[in-house]
Scaffold this motif. Sequence first.
Motif, mmCIF file in Angstrom:
data_model
loop_
_atom_site.group_PDB
_atom_site.id
_atom_site.type_symbol
_atom_site.label_atom_id
_atom_site.label_comp_id
_atom_site.label_asym_id
_atom_site.label_seq_id
_atom_site.Cartn_x
_atom_site.Cartn_y
_atom_site.Cartn_z
ATOM 1 N N THR A 234 0.850 -1.193 0.000
ATOM 2 C CA THR A 234 0.000 0.000 0.000
ATOM 3 C C THR A 234 0.883 1.240 0.000
ATOM 4 O O THR A 234 2.068 1.182 0.365
ATOM 5 C CB THR A 234 -0.888 0.076 1.256
ATOM 6 N N TRP A 235 0.287 2.334 -0.379
ATOM 7 C CA TRP A 235 1.010 3.604 -0.340
ATOM 8 C C TRP A 235 1.487 3.899 1.083
ATOM 9 O O TRP A 235 2.617 4.344 1.294
ATOM 10 C CB TRP A 235 0.113 4.733 -0.876
ATOM 11 N N HIS A 289 -4.513 -5.282 -9.100
ATOM 12 C CA HIS A 289 -5.511 -4.302 -8.642
ATOM 13 C C HIS A 289 -6.153 -3.552 -9.803
ATOM 14 O O HIS A 289 -7.095 -2.794 -9.581
ATOM 15 C CB HIS A 289 -4.860 -3.318 -7.677
#
Lengths: 501, 501
Positions: A234-235, A289
Amino acid sequence: MTESSKFFKPFPQSHRIYVPGKLFPDIRVSMREVEISDPLTPKLGIYDTSGPYGDPQKKIDVNQGIEKIRKPWIDARKKNGEPLTQMQYAKKGIITPEMEYVAIRENQKMDVLLGENGSSITPEFVRSEVAAGRAVIPCNPNHPECEPMIIGRNFLTKINSNIGNSAVASSIEEEVEKMVWSVHWGADTVMDLSTGKNIHETREWILRNSPVPIGTVPMYQALEKVNGIADHLTWEVFRDTLIEQAEQGVDYFTIHAGLLLSYVPLALKRTTGIVSRGGSIIARWCMVHNQENFLYTHFDEICDILAKYDVCVSLGDGLRPGSTADANDEAQFSELDTLGELTKVAWAKGVQVLIEGPGHVPMHKIRENMERQEQMCHNAPFYTLGPLTTDVAPGYDHITSAIGAAMIGWFGTAMLCYVTPKEHLGLPDRDDVREGVVTYKLAAHAADLAKGHPAAHFRDDALSRARFDFRWNDQFALSLDPDRAVDFHDETLPGNGAKES
Amino acid sequence: MTESSKFFKPFPQSHRIYVPGKLFPDIRVSMREVEISDPLTPKLGIYDTSGPYGDPQKKIDVNQGIEKIRKPWIDARKKNGEPLTQMQYAKKGIITPEMEYVAIRENQKMDVLLGENGSSITPEFVRSEVAAGRAVIPCNPNHPECEPMIIGRNFLTKINSNIGNSAVASSIEEEVEKMVWSVHWGADTVMDLSTGKNIHETREWILRNSPVPIGTVPMYQALEKVNGIADHLTWEVFRDTLIEQAEQGVDYFTIHAGLLLSYVPLALKRTTGIVSRGGSIIARWCMVHNQENFLYTHFDEICDILAKYDVCVSLGDGLRPGSTADANDEAQFSELDTLGELTKVAWAKGVQVLIEGPGHVPMHKIRENMERQEQMCHNAPFYTLGPLTTDVAPGYDHITSAIGAAMIGWFGTAMLCYVTPKEHLGLPDRDDVREGVVTYKLAAHAADLAKGHPAAHFRDDALSRARFDFRWNDQFALSLDPDRAVDFHDETLPGNGAKES
């Protein structure tokens, strides 16, 4: 507490000198001076990346870390308010101590060889190159141990060595020794590519003991934090990793922000697909994603973090060709165009930028790489891996790539990432690191000769005269690897007599 | 009587094939065919210089010498009257068996890869290149053991290995083994640079057992005949040496006929004077006698001898630069101009010509060498030593020179004389010969890729696909040095399992 001689044999006929600054008198730029027996040959000030390890006067204690030579400059800047990046100072017209240090270092005492006005590398020239984005000085304030150096086409061609490839736990001292061994042979920067359990701690020890800038690929640690599952990245995990590493003092980050979702299909047509590890991770994340690369969508925030710590961004080429068949293809050049777009974003925030390049490129396609990089990336410094000029010689890829590295260095690449003989086959050992670093030093030097760096030919000429006069010891002392030259000579003609005749 | 395996380990997944001729059905061109586990990859016919040593079916007896494959062709020509040189046949429009052999050999089964009309290398093309002087086929009729090969810019880039450097007596079998070791790794020609007592006998054994052309520097033996005193050299001693060696079957002679008396002073201004051994001998003779070089004044007679035996002349560059400082200077280019003049003299007598070149040249001066050679020497094939692109790396000069060799090969040099890691330091041992030959094979291959030889990229692409598929054994089998690739791989990941995953 150990002697530097614990790490390696000192270079013969050599001693450490420190050249003081003029704008900043407390600057002391380290160089190696070689004593030549011929009185007609001036003493050469050889560019020296070994820091305190190359000075027998210094005691080294890896538990304490090496001297923080930049601390007074950094503290002074902090006192005067929010510190800026080197690029921001440069754009404001301010010459920093780092810039004068770099100018003196690049000169290699050329003022002695060419006269006071013989060199064009002044502190002001350094400033102007950094301001224009044509050069970077990677020096995170949290790595005050680092001796300033510059990467740019109008300076000496630099080389990078990689360490820490092993997932197998090794002692801290072993990791530090790999870094020290690299800088002894002349590595200008070192990338710590560690994976596995002790990433943070290993990096801490390397940073506290490294006199050269340290680069990393933060994605590798971020991936460890999600147990190696790319889909779970994730970021937020990535952002926290950036901050963690910037706090420790990493000087430049490879970030694969230019590999867009739409480029992934271009790689499917290739002979060797995606071979960059960072590129593979991001491509997988994008596909799973069906979303745009989060390093691209969050690039503004990334730059805010980098600017705060003056960490250079090295924009990674996740689609670099893994074979000569894939060189200069649409996948590679599409990503390069995006790296050019990101360069402008980073510069607008004062972040220094390097652009990473291939990889595997046959000779006739090398120049196009350099020209396209300059054009699309607005003359930001190019940092290439090789490139390998043929795929048929595993076990000799330090050589297949040195051919391409020397050529692209001549054409303007600012830093060459080394390749060892073990490339594609296994993990480099101590001998491979030496072979890789010295091979890249000679390729970089050949490039400096060809691009007409004013100081480059003095060393060749001094060595050639020594050779012609049969001054063997002078020849050894001036060579990139005196130990090997002596060993090879002594295999056939041992004894001191044979060295003087 | 020994097996070829006595000399070396055979290449993996490989077997010897013999491709028959069409114009001359008794021709059988040897190649190595590699079996790839991927059914989509066609079998590659790899250019193979190892002759009978690479065929496990053949028994080798160095006392008998190897098979005289060219004897029937030579005998047939003798029966039809005075035999001509390959150049004379070519100029008359006659295709010889040697020319068809060479065409098939160069094709490397490209007809299979590219279709029947995929290759431009036909026997007629070979003839036209030899007629024009753009290529040579060195094949003295007194060396019938030699498998025909061609040296020219429009063919695969060739490499030469040197043996016999030692004045210390070594057994005949040792000398033969050095030659066999060179051709196993891919040397296209071998120069016997022997000095000392047993020159004639050593050369005889090498010739009778060599499947590749053998070159010499006849001056070295002539000097032995006058007890090493250059001043005592005469035209008569030299002439007799030429005839002696031509009778034995030497395929090409290096002759330093272009170093004129008036050029000697040009070398005195240099950083490293005259470094060619042949050049030094002739320069000394000219100065002591204050006479023009007798190789120049007797060049007509030299060519008459060479034409009679179809020995190629390799016009030596006695003033080649010994340092990057001396590259492309007046001394070097003056001699090159004279070599161009001599080329026309030789061609007029039907003698095939090679032109020797430097030496030490920084990258930015390499192209000028090639262009000037083409222009002044009327496109006669260029045969260069390296060139070394920097002087600062003794112990690594196979690499400093591979950079220059790959570049000048790309620009059009037809044959590259190898440099070993021991250059400037000592005598190469068995490992150095392997390192030098493989390094030059990769440089020559990089040149072939860059100059667009139609067969070159198939091997790179097949190896790259094997690498991408983790077909380790295929990768090893396709590499220039499978033994090293396997060894390096096994250091980290031994066991067969790791080679298939």
